[in-house]
Design an enzyme around this catalytic site. Structure first.
Site, PDB file in Angstrom:
ATOM      1  N   CYS A 120      -0.580 -29.595 -36.193  1.00  0.00           N
ATOM      2  CA  CYS A 120      -0.404 -30.333 -37.454  1.00  0.00           C
ATOM      3  C   CYS A 120      -0.745 -31.813 -37.264  1.00  0.00           C
ATOM      4  O   CYS A 120      -0.124 -32.507 -36.448  1.00  0.00           O
ATOM      5  CB  CYS A 120       1.040 -30.176 -37.933  1.00  0.00           C
ATOM      6  SG  CYS A 120       1.467 -31.214 -39.344  1.00  0.00           S
TER       7      CYS A 120
ATOM      8  N   CYS B  30      -7.239 -19.852 -65.501  1.00  0.00           N
ATOM      9  CA  CYS B  30      -6.349 -18.871 -66.151  1.00  0.00           C
ATOM     10  C   CYS B  30      -6.935 -17.457 -65.973  1.00  0.00           C
ATOM     11  O   CYS B  30      -8.045 -17.171 -66.418  1.00  0.00           O
ATOM     12  CB  CYS B  30      -6.215 -19.222 -67.632  1.00  0.00           C
ATOM     13  SG  CYS B  30      -5.507 -17.912 -68.634  1.00  0.00           S
TER      14      CYS B  30
ATOM     15  N   CYS C  49      -7.346 -15.484 -69.420  1.00  0.00           N
ATOM     16  CA  CYS C  49      -8.073 -16.137 -70.517  1.00  0.00           C
ATOM     17  C   CYS C  49      -9.329 -15.366 -70.910  1.00  0.00           C
ATOM     18  O   CYS C  49      -9.741 -15.379 -72.073  1.00  0.00           O
ATOM     19  CB  CYS C  49      -8.439 -17.572 -70.139  1.00  0.00           C
ATOM     20  SG  CYS C  49      -7.030 -18.723 -70.224  1.00  0.00           S
TER      21      CYS C  49
END
Length: 534
Positions: free
Chosen positions: A105, A446, A449
């Site tokens: 990290c 989406c 959609c």
């Protein structure tokens, strides 16, 4: 066993904060361990390591290897927790601050040397708090028990119970926060020699001068020092000492001042020694005139109590040129507006803000502002001059700026069966249109959609020929309007011709037949209303 106390924070722009807030989560514990006595001085250790590396060919060192080297140096300064000693250390010591990290990290590699230096400083101060670390990748079960979920994570344990770390990420800020949480919120300085040494070691501090260390003013000062802020408070009763700590004005008792390592070095309070006033003074003056945002200080920027904030994003060289004129402007709005600057090429810092304005791909200098009281955002659209920036800030303070709403360029809708609406055309095509409007609100991300869009296309063909019905769609990810407040996507809205202020929401879960019936029903209702009005 290691039960943490959950906390919550009210955040104004979730998109910014989700994308920007680095995963620093902290909880602390104090403990004592014989390993601490064997810690070497951090500067000596790093010097030895650097000397050993001299002569080596570093050109082929990978980014990962460099991070590992940084971690390796710091790891020897702080005791390592493992499966065998964690419970004993945490439950056997009053205070233990734990750093959960992962070797790969990058943020762990940035924080570890600061954490190690903080351990060294606390040891030198005789603090009873133990700083320890755990490789959460090597000991995942132990890390999970400690509720370490991201890297790096800081936890403070007090008698075995944890609390979140809420301080800054420099070694000095870690030391200050740890001392405040373990019973030493104020440093008392009794001599000029002590004062000179303190000034060398501290870049920012609040200084209090009192006749005696007692009384209402002093008690409020100590309460403020113990509050959850990252400023070191220092006290003295000697004017000579105070003059070393705060040498710019003639001091009278009681006195409170703030010292910062920036051009505006000294700031004096108004002499009000109530807890709220002291905290307000410190919080509103602790930032530089212009804060250069980094991943390490971003959380501190977001938590600022100053609700009017101006952000400048520019390429690095241009940003350097802008800092001095920005500081001159900031002086005129001290305590009213917070000024922040950032390299526009630092995607993690700049892009979340610029995305809110549809400017995420911009390479030019951008000046934006937020009013976090009303959640409004603003964009400087005039030429980038000092006068225009100052006027922009003045209008922000006076509340006369027009909020900014994203919009795509105005499209060509000639012969379109479904009108494409953007932010700039919402008024004309929806609110001011004499027709009934069925508006599809969608976003590219989406997943449902597409189904709704197909339904709208079929409905458009079904109702073809009706002059009083128009189908339209708007991409809400890149277009905004103050009268379009939608939280779920997709959304279908029916705007009645005679009442555009109260759109009717159509269920996107309905099948095609039911949607057609709903639209017909609303059309008949509108026709009936129109006849009644006649």
């Amino acid at each position: 066993m290691y039960k943490s106390k959950p906390t919550s924070k009210s955040l104004i722009f979730p998109l910014i904060l989700v994308l920007l807030l680095s995963p620093f989560t902290f909880k602390s514990v104090s403990s004592e361990n014989e390993d601490v006595d064997n810690l070497e001085d951090i500067e000596e250790l790093i010097a030895i390591d650097d000397a050993q590396e001299t002569g080596g060919n570093s050109q082929h060192t990978t980014h990962y290897e460099k991070q590992s080297e940084v971690l390796s140096k710091a790891q020897r300064l702080v005791p390592e927790l493992d499966s065998d000693n964690t419970k004993r250390i945490i439950e056997g010591n009053e205070y233990v601050m734990v750093l959960g990290y992962a070797p790969w990290c990058s943020r762990s590699s940035e924080l570890m040397p600061r954490f190690a230096e903080a351990a060294n400083v606390l040891k030198g101060l005789g603090s009873g708090i133990l700083l320890a670390k755990i490789d959460a990748e090597r000991y995942p079960k132990v890390a999970s028990d400690l509720e370490i979920k991201g890297f790096p994570t800081l936890l403070l344990f007090t008698n075995g119970s944890s609390q979140p770390y809420t301080g800054g990420f420099s070694s000095e800020e870690i030391v200050i926060w740890a001392r405040k949480k373990t019973g030493a919120p104020v440093i008392r300085i009794n001599s000029v020699a002590e004062a000179n040494e303190f000034v060398k070691q501290h870049a920012m501090y609040a200084v209090g001068l009192f006749d005696k260390y007692e009384g209402p003013n002093y008690e409020e000062f100590v309460k403020a020092a113990a509050a959850g802020n990252e400023i070191q408070f220092v006290e003295t009763s000697t004017t000579d000492v105070a003059n070393v700590l705060y040498p710019v004005v003639k001091l009278t008792k009681p006195f409170l001042g703030l010292v910062k390592s920036e051009p505006e070095h000294y700031t004096s309070s108004d002499g009000n020694f109530t807890l709220d006033k002291i905290l307000h003074f410190v919080e509103n003056n602790k930032f530089p005139l212009v804060t250069v945002m980094t991943e390490l200080n971003s959380a501190k920027v977001y938590s600022s109590p100053i609700k009017l904030q101006v952000y400048v994003f520019a390429e690095a060289d241009e940003l350097t040129k802008l800092l001095e004129p920005l500081r001159d402007i900031a002086k005129k709005f001290r305590s009213q507006v917070m000024f922040t600057a950032s390299d526009i090429e630092e995607d993690n810092l700049a892009k979340p803000f610029l995305t809110l304005f549809g400017l995420e791909d911009s390479k030019d200098t951008v000046v934006i502002a937020f009013d976090f009281n009303s959640n409004a955002k603003y964009l400087l659209e005039s030429d980038l001059t000092s006068r225009n920036i100052e006027d922009f800030c003045l209008a922000l303070v006076q509340g006369t700026l027009n909020p900014y709403y994203k919009s795509q360029p105005i499209p060509e809708n000639k012969n379109a069966s479904i009108l494409t609406v953007v932010g700039k055309t919402f008024d004309d095509l929806v609110l001011n249109s004499p027709a009934n409007i069925v508006l599809e609100v969608h976003t590219p991300w989406c997943i449902t959609c597409e189904t709704t869009s197909k339904h709208v296309e079929k409905l458009t063909k079904h109702f073809k020929g009706l002059d009083n019905l128009v189908f339209a769609r708007i991409d809400a990810s890149v277009n905004e309007h103050p009268k379009l407040q939608v939280e779920d996507y997709p959304t279908l809205l029916f705007y009645p011709a005679n009442d555009k202020s109260n759109p009717i929401k159509l269920s996107t879960k309905s099948n095609l037949k039911d949607l057609a019936a709903l639209i017909n029903k609303n059309l008949k209702t509108q026709d009936s209303v129109a006849k009644d009005e006649l």
